[in-house]
Design a protein around this motif. Structure first.
Motif, mmCIF file in Angstrom:
data_model
loop_
_atom_site.group_PDB
_atom_site.id
_atom_site.type_symbol
_atom_site.label_atom_id
_atom_site.label_comp_id
_atom_site.label_asym_id
_atom_site.label_seq_id
_atom_site.Cartn_x
_atom_site.Cartn_y
_atom_site.Cartn_z
ATOM 1 N N HIS A 142 -3.729 -12.700 17.122
ATOM 2 C CA HIS A 142 -2.723 -11.953 17.743
ATOM 3 C C HIS A 142 -2.495 -12.476 19.066
ATOM 4 C CE1 HIS A 142 -5.347 -8.454 18.331
ATOM 5 N NE2 HIS A 142 -4.950 -8.779 19.490
ATOM 6 N N PRO A 155 1.986 -9.552 15.387
ATOM 7 C CA PRO A 155 1.795 -8.321 15.915
ATOM 8 C C PRO A 155 0.993 -7.540 15.024
ATOM 9 C CG PRO A 155 4.150 -8.086 15.361
ATOM 10 C CD PRO A 155 3.654 -9.577 15.088
ATOM 11 N N SER A 156 0.073 -6.547 15.588
ATOM 12 C CA SER A 156 -0.622 -5.535 14.734
ATOM 13 C C SER A 156 0.169 -5.109 13.504
ATOM 14 C CB SER A 156 -1.029 -4.450 15.643
ATOM 15 O OG SER A 156 -2.160 -3.696 14.961
ATOM 16 N N GLY A 157 -0.658 -4.958 12.312
ATOM 17 C CA GLY A 157 0.182 -4.820 11.462
ATOM 18 C C GLY A 157 1.125 -5.457 10.478
ATOM 19 N N SER A 158 1.283 -6.668 10.912
ATOM 20 C CA SER A 158 2.204 -7.394 10.328
ATOM 21 C C SER A 158 1.595 -8.281 9.024
ATOM 22 C CB SER A 158 2.401 -8.488 11.374
ATOM 23 O OG SER A 158 1.354 -9.416 11.907
ATOM 24 N N GLY A 159 0.507 -7.783 8.634
ATOM 25 C CA GLY A 159 0.089 -8.236 7.371
ATOM 26 C C GLY A 159 -0.932 -9.744 7.355
ATOM 27 N N LYS A 160 -1.294 -9.725 8.535
ATOM 28 C CA LYS A 160 -2.017 -11.091 8.736
ATOM 29 C C LYS A 160 -3.436 -10.847 7.787
ATOM 30 C CE LYS A 160 -2.379 -10.705 13.065
ATOM 31 N NZ LYS A 160 -1.795 -9.359 13.491
ATOM 32 N N THR A 161 -4.135 -9.816 8.178
ATOM 33 C CA THR A 161 -5.533 -9.410 7.443
ATOM 34 C C THR A 161 -5.257 -9.600 5.970
ATOM 35 O OG1 THR A 161 -6.382 -8.514 9.400
ATOM 36 C CG2 THR A 161 -7.314 -8.085 7.507
ATOM 37 N N THR A 162 -4.264 -8.687 5.552
ATOM 38 C CA THR A 162 -4.071 -8.620 4.244
ATOM 39 C C THR A 162 -3.947 -10.102 3.582
ATOM 40 O OG1 THR A 162 -2.730 -6.666 4.774
ATOM 41 C CG2 THR A 162 -2.585 -7.361 2.510
ATOM 42 N N VAL A 210 4.222 1.142 1.932
ATOM 43 C CA VAL A 210 4.222 0.037 2.831
ATOM 44 C C VAL A 210 4.112 -1.297 2.236
ATOM 45 C CG1 VAL A 210 3.043 -0.860 5.204
ATOM 46 C CG2 VAL A 210 3.195 1.560 4.484
ATOM 47 N N TYR A 235 0.884 -1.111 0.061
ATOM 48 C CA TYR A 235 0.001 0.106 -0.119
ATOM 49 C C TYR A 235 0.892 1.210 0.150
ATOM 50 C CZ TYR A 235 -3.683 -3.435 1.466
ATOM 51 O OH TYR A 235 -4.467 -4.349 1.452
ATOM 52 N N GLU A 237 -9.507 -13.108 13.254
ATOM 53 C CA GLU A 237 -9.783 -13.044 14.718
ATOM 54 C C GLU A 237 -11.204 -13.091 15.185
ATOM 55 O OE1 GLU A 237 -7.361 -9.900 16.492
ATOM 56 O OE2 GLU A 237 -5.974 -9.753 15.009
ATOM 57 N N ALA A 261 2.736 -4.445 2.907
ATOM 58 C CA ALA A 261 1.754 -5.193 3.884
ATOM 59 C C ALA A 261 2.159 -6.565 3.850
ATOM 60 C CB ALA A 261 0.386 -4.981 3.511
#
Ligand code: ATP
Ligand code: MG
Lengths: 368, 270
Positions: A204, A49-56, A28, A25, A171, A30
């Motif tokens: 997470h 951790p948050s922002g590590s790209g899991k959701t992406t 970044v 993005y 999650e 992702a």
């Protein structure tokens, strides 16, 4: 549960292969060159951790994001170019994403309706799905009349009723309180096992990943740091990030010391060394190289001082049920934690200088 | 709600009394002139009189049988319904584009679409007259519909996009993962879930058209006049109690529609 209901919902999980996935993005990245192969019927957790790209990653598998580079295969078929609605993937969202204007039964029937399945077939399958998540008799309820846990069960039933070969969960228990979360963990695991579904599960919460998954992909900064069984991740973390992220751990500063054909580890601020056995990455090691030694608190034994072996000053003893957490100040000034049985802690008091011991093949050493 | 107020707050203080008094006063001043038209419309005299000496429905009969009044009413209704249909569709599509579709372009489109709200209506009406005379639709049915639609569409866009912002976008994604196309997801899930907002937007659009006097004043020709325009004419030439009748009916009708909109909003999760 009625036996007919069991037959109606039987998922045959398919293998999933994500290859060379990259998604940026702007500046970044992702997701950065991620390759992930999941076996049929396997439960894989994406932990990071948050922002590590899991959701992406999950969104790309589901078809809501297009990868910049990389392919996605389900059951050997390349689905990278398919729209989300044609992928036959079940998805469970953190905030349930139920349709507020429909009843429970209508929600669960929605994927059937989209597949032009109606009438008695649909009704029977909806019944079976409700039974599967133990919500018999709730079909006529409105979504607003359900508790959080019940809503997530409906979301599960809805994602499973059309028997997708792959289930994605982002999650799914994040919005539930602790007790309910633990109950639902068991519930999801039970269903997944019974149905043989392939599941990719984002969390997470490391406890959740460790208890539920067959294998865990630990992520940070858009990359997979390690992809292995929970035991391997815990016992043999691949790098410092994984060692620090999963489980409680001691990371002790020091340096490598060659000892003939073998290696030892010298603790910072002292001449004390410990033996090292069964280490992975010894190829790049040099004598005197700075390194960190990882040892889990439950592996550390507290005993009499021995010459040349690590020791420290007991600063605090914390009783927690059957075990005692013993905080020891090392010569370097850093703190080491030992979790010992209450019986072994009987002879230890705050202010004692004690020797520390651990199995040489159970620690990991990372060049720092 | 009222039941949960602690009892000590019930004690009547002077400040509270004054507040109630002035609030009541404001209400009376706002509502009284409107309420006065009701008895006036029931007066038997040939001119507007208040208070009426006796009550009669004579002028209501007059209104319903006068071909000119009926034609104006029907024209206004037809225009209003066409505007409602057109703006609800166009406005909803614009709202979807603003909230879901356009990355970054949303605010610009939003500003463009809602511009008619801030431009003085009379300026807009003059501009529309010049433009419509040029292309020859001034005074025509569709001329009214388009002119009113531009005035009404901002309400639909504002109301529907507010509802879309509140609506969890992952619900739409869920529908897609369950086998729906993007259009199906919007049709089967998003739109039904925001139905109250669609209805409220439609009602506001209808009233914008139905109540409009300014644009109609410029656009209307001699034969095709809308209801508010007809009322102006009536006011200029012979002030008959039929005017009070129309005013009364308009007020009741508008109140009913607003009531419906309000009810939809408060019961949207019911
Ligand atoms: N639509 C988007 N536009 C811009 N940046 C995005 C977008 N989606 C994700 N990112 C960025 O990509 C990175 C990875 O995000 P992602 O949502 O995959 O993380 P995550 O591991 O799911 O985190 P969390 O645990 O907080 O949900 C983050 O830096 C995030 O800011
Ligand atoms: Mg996420």
């Amino acid at each position: 549960m009625n036996p007919k209901a069991r037959e109606l919902v039987s998922i045959h999980g398919k293998p999933v292969a994500v290859r060379g996935l990259t998604k940026a993005y702007g500046a970044v990245k992702a997701v950065d060159d991620v390759t992930l192969e999941v076996n049929a019927g396997e439960f894989v957790a994406l932990l990071g951790p948050s922002g590590s790209g899991k959701t992406t990653i999950l969104m790309t598998i589901a078809g809501f994001e297009t990868p910049d580079i990389g392919t996605i295969e389900v059951g050997g078929r390349d689905i990278t170019a398919l729209p989300a609605g044609k992928r036959e993937i079940g998805m469970v969202f953190q905030r349930y994403a139920l349709f507020p204007h429909m009843t429970v039964a209508e929600n669960i029937a929605f994927p059937l309706k989209m597949r032009k399945i109606g009438g008695r077939d649909a009704a029977a399958q909806v019944e079976a799905a409700l039974a599967m998540v133990r919500l018999e008799g709730y079909g006529g309820r409105r979504i607003g009349q359900l508790s959080g846990g019940q809503q997530q069960r409906v979301a599960l039933a809805r994602a499973m009723v059309y028997q997708p070969p792959l289930l994605l969960m982002d999650e799914p228990l994040g919005a539930l309180d602790k007790n309910l979360r633990e109950e639902m963990q068991l519930e999801i695991k039970r269903l997944q096992k019974k149905l043989g579904a392939t599941v990719v599960y984002v969390t997470h919460d490391q406890g959740e990943a460790l208890t539920m998954a067959n294998r865990i992909a630990v992520m940070s900064d858009g990359r997979i740091q390690q992809f292995a069984t929970p035991m391997e991740i815990y016992d043999r973390p691949a790098n410092l990030f994984v060692a620090g992220f999963v489980g409680e751990t001691n990371l002790i500063d020091g340096e490598l010391a060659r000892d003939g054909a073998a290696w030892r580890f010298r603790l910072a601020g002292s001449a004390d060394t410990v033996a090292l056995e069964g280490q992975d990455a010894v190829d790049g090691w040099r004598d005197g190289m700075r390194a960190k030694l990882m040892v889990r608190p439950e592996l550390v034994r507290v005993g009499p001082i021995r010459d040349g072996a690590p020791s420290g000053l007991v600063e605090e003893l914390i009783y927690s049920g059957g075990t005692v957490v013993c905080m020891v100040r090392l010569p370097s000034g850093a703190m080491a934690t030992a979790r010992i049985a209450a019986a072994d802690a009987a002879g230890v008091t705050v202010g004692d200088t004690v020797g520390l011991e651990w199995p040489a093949d159970r620690v990991r050493v990372f060049a720092a | 709600m009222a039941a949960s107020v602690p009892s000590r707050q019930r004690s009547v203080s002077l400040g509270r009394l004054l507040l109630v008094f002035f609030a009541g006063l404001v209400l009376v001043f706002l509502a009284l002139p409107t309420i006065v038209v009701v008895p006036v419309s029931l007066s038997p005299t040939e001119y507007l009189s208040f208070p009426p000496e006796s009550l009669t429905l004579r002028w209501y009969g007059e209104f319903l049988t006068d071909e000119k009044w009926v034609r104006a009413t029907l024209l206004s209704l037809r225009i209003g319904l066409s505007v409602t249909l057109l703006t609800t569709i166009v406005g909803t599509m614009a709202a979807l584009a603003i909230v879901r579709g356009l990355r970054g372009g949303g605010p610009l489109v939003n500003a463009l679409v809602t511009a008619p709200l801030v431009i003085p209506t009379i300026v807009y009406a003059i501009a529309i007259l010049l433009f419509f005379s040029k292309i020859g639709v001034s005074g025509s049915f569709w001329g009214f519909v388009f002119a009113h639609s531009a005035l009404a569409v901002p309400y639909v866009v504002l109301i529907v996009s507010a509802a879309l912002y509140r609506f969890d976008a992952s619900t739409e994604l869920a529908a897609q993962s369950l086998g729906a196309s993007r259009v199906q997801a919007i049709w089967h899930v998003t739109l039904p879930a925001i139905r109250p907002a669609l209805a409220t937007g439609a009602i506001f659009a209808f009233l914008t058209s139905f109540d409009d006097a300014t644009v109609s004043f410029f656009l209307a020709n001699l034969n095709d006049v809308t209801l508010p325009r007809k009322m102006f004419e009536n006011l200029q030439f012979f002030v008959s109690p039929v005017l009070a009748v129309v005013a009364t009916l308009l007020t009741l009708f508008t109140l009913a529609l607003f009531g419906a909109a309000q009810w939809l909003r408060t019961n949207r999760n019911g």
